[in-house]
Design a protein around this motif. Structure first.
Motif, PDB file in Angstrom:
ATOM      1  N   LEU A  18      72.416  56.256  41.713  1.00  0.00           N
ATOM      2  CA  LEU A  18      71.989  55.160  40.844  1.00  0.00           C
ATOM      3  C   LEU A  18      70.472  55.169  40.671  1.00  0.00           C
ATOM      4  N   LEU A  19      69.781  55.618  41.706  1.00  0.00           N
ATOM      5  CA  LEU A  19      68.318  55.683  41.685  1.00  0.00           C
ATOM      6  C   LEU A  19      67.865  57.131  41.678  1.00  0.00           C
ATOM      7  N   ASP A  20      66.823  57.409  40.926  1.00  0.00           N
ATOM      8  CA  ASP A  20      66.232  58.738  40.904  1.00  0.00           C
ATOM      9  C   ASP A  20      65.599  58.998  42.272  1.00  0.00           C
ATOM     10  N   ASP A 110      69.732  52.069  32.645  1.00  0.00           N
ATOM     11  CA  ASP A 110      69.813  50.609  32.697  1.00  0.00           C
ATOM     12  C   ASP A 110      71.093  50.263  33.450  1.00  0.00           C
ATOM     13  N   LEU A 111      70.965  49.953  34.738  1.00  0.00           N
ATOM     14  CA  LEU A 111      72.134  49.781  35.591  1.00  0.00           C
ATOM     15  C   LEU A 111      72.935  48.530  35.244  1.00  0.00           C
ATOM     16  N   PHE A 115      76.868  49.192  34.568  1.00  0.00           N
ATOM     17  CA  PHE A 115      77.950  48.574  35.328  1.00  0.00           C
ATOM     18  C   PHE A 115      78.762  47.616  34.470  1.00  0.00           C
ATOM     19  N   GLU A 116      78.113  46.913  33.549  1.00  0.00           N
ATOM     20  CA  GLU A 116      78.839  46.014  32.653  1.00  0.00           C
ATOM     21  C   GLU A 116      79.826  46.797  31.792  1.00  0.00           C
ATOM     22  N   THR A 117      79.391  47.947  31.291  1.00  0.00           N
ATOM     23  CA  THR A 117      80.265  48.771  30.457  1.00  0.00           C
ATOM     24  C   THR A 117      81.471  49.268  31.245  1.00  0.00           C
ATOM     25  N   LEU A 118      81.235  49.784  32.446  1.00  0.00           N
ATOM     26  CA  LEU A 118      82.350  50.268  33.259  1.00  0.00           C
ATOM     27  C   LEU A 118      83.277  49.121  33.673  1.00  0.00           C
ATOM     28  N   GLY A 119      82.700  47.974  33.949  1.00  0.00           N
ATOM     29  CA  GLY A 119      83.515  46.823  34.316  1.00  0.00           C
ATOM     30  C   GLY A 119      84.412  46.364  33.173  1.00  0.00           C
ATOM     31  N   THR A 120      83.876  46.349  31.964  1.00  0.00           N
ATOM     32  CA  THR A 120      84.687  45.933  30.817  1.00  0.00           C
ATOM     33  C   THR A 120      85.758  46.972  30.484  1.00  0.00           C
ATOM     34  N   ARG A 121      85.580  48.183  30.958  1.00  0.00           N
ATOM     35  CA  ARG A 121      86.610  49.210  30.790  1.00  0.00           C
ATOM     36  C   ARG A 121      87.707  49.098  31.840  1.00  0.00           C
ATOM     37  N   PHE A 145      72.990  44.131  38.494  1.00  0.00           N
ATOM     38  CA  PHE A 145      74.410  44.496  38.446  1.00  0.00           C
ATOM     39  C   PHE A 145      75.207  43.956  39.627  1.00  0.00           C
ATOM     40  N   SER A 146      74.614  43.063  40.403  1.00  0.00           N
ATOM     41  CA  SER A 146      75.318  42.537  41.574  1.00  0.00           C
ATOM     42  C   SER A 146      76.600  41.814  41.187  1.00  0.00           C
TER      43      SER A 146
END
Length: 242
Positions: A18-20, A110-111, A115-121, A145-146
């Motif tokens: 998630l982090l570089d 942009d985490l 995460f919002e996109t994966l959650g809505t999927r 994204f907590s």
């Protein structure tokens, strides 16, 4: 049905995933060594080498102590290499340093949106890191994204340490999923071996950490440049896409 169509949960490593890793952790590693050496520059360089980092270039060897170790393991390595502390003392100091480092971390993308996109999927989502749980939660809060996390596990959360399967099994217990429904995503072999040891349905490597395609090939089903490529790989829970 593709292999990814059976996946209903995704468990992410934090650092290097998630982090570089280079932008987020090389400066922290230098500070870690300086503290462990009590300011002795010669000793600090020796400690960095012992941890797997080149003191000049900042290159961190894949699967080395600084790349994959948890707080206690790093403290043990520093003491063995000459740091004038006990393992317990350094562990406490390092946990504090790592928790504070969340404020300086650099995200791969942009985490919050990711995460919002994966959650809505429809995916259940979690983070499992060799860092401490407080650091993970601080990172999730900072990057927004907590609220999308179903599960958080650090080395100190009671699920064991990588590459043991406990963090994956804890994710399954928290979400009601079976291991074969879980994808584990990480930047080093500790992450991937954790997934394999737990019977995860998919192991996905990313190249934003310390690993390379060569070092990660054997234990990964896919090797991606970074987590954003998951969007094409994971179209949605139950998807039978191409």
């Amino acid at each position: 049905m593709t292999k990814t169509a059976t996946i209903a949960g995704i468990l992410f490593d934090k650092d290097g995933t998630l982090l570089d890793y280079a932008r987020s952790w090389v400066p922290v590693n230098r500070e870690l060594a300086r503290i462990a050496a009590r300011g002795d520059e010669v000793l600090a360089r020796r400690l960095l080498v012992a941890g797997g980092m080149d003191p000049d270039s900042g290159y961190v060897t894949p699967d080395s102590l600084l790349a994959a170790g948890n707080t206690v393991e790093i403290a043990e390595g520093m003491v063995a290499a000459g740091a004038p502390f006990t393992v317990g003392e350094l562990s406490v100091i390092f946990d504090g340093l790592f928790a504070n480092s969340a404020a300086l971390a650099v995200a791969v993308t942009d985490l919050a949106v990711f995460f919002e996109t994966l959650g809505t999927r429809g995916y259940r989502l979690g983070v499992a890191s060799s860092d401490n749980e407080a650091s993970i939660r601080a990172t999730a809060d900072r990057f927004g994204f907590s609220g999308r996390l179903d599960y958080v596990a650090g080395y100190d959360s009671g699920f064991g340490t990588k590459p043991e399967p406990g963090m994956v099994l804890g994710f399954c217990a928290a979400t009601g999923l079976e291991p074969h429904q879980v994808a584990v995503v990480g930047d080093n072999n500790h992450d991937l071996h954790m997934g394999r040891n737990a019977g995860a349905g998919l192991t996905v490597a990313v190249l934003t950490g310390t690993g390379s395609r060569e070092t990660l090939a054997a234990a990964s089903d896919y090797c991606l440049n970074d987590i954003t490529e998951l969007m094409a790989l994971m179209p949605g829970v139950g998807s039978h896409g191409q």
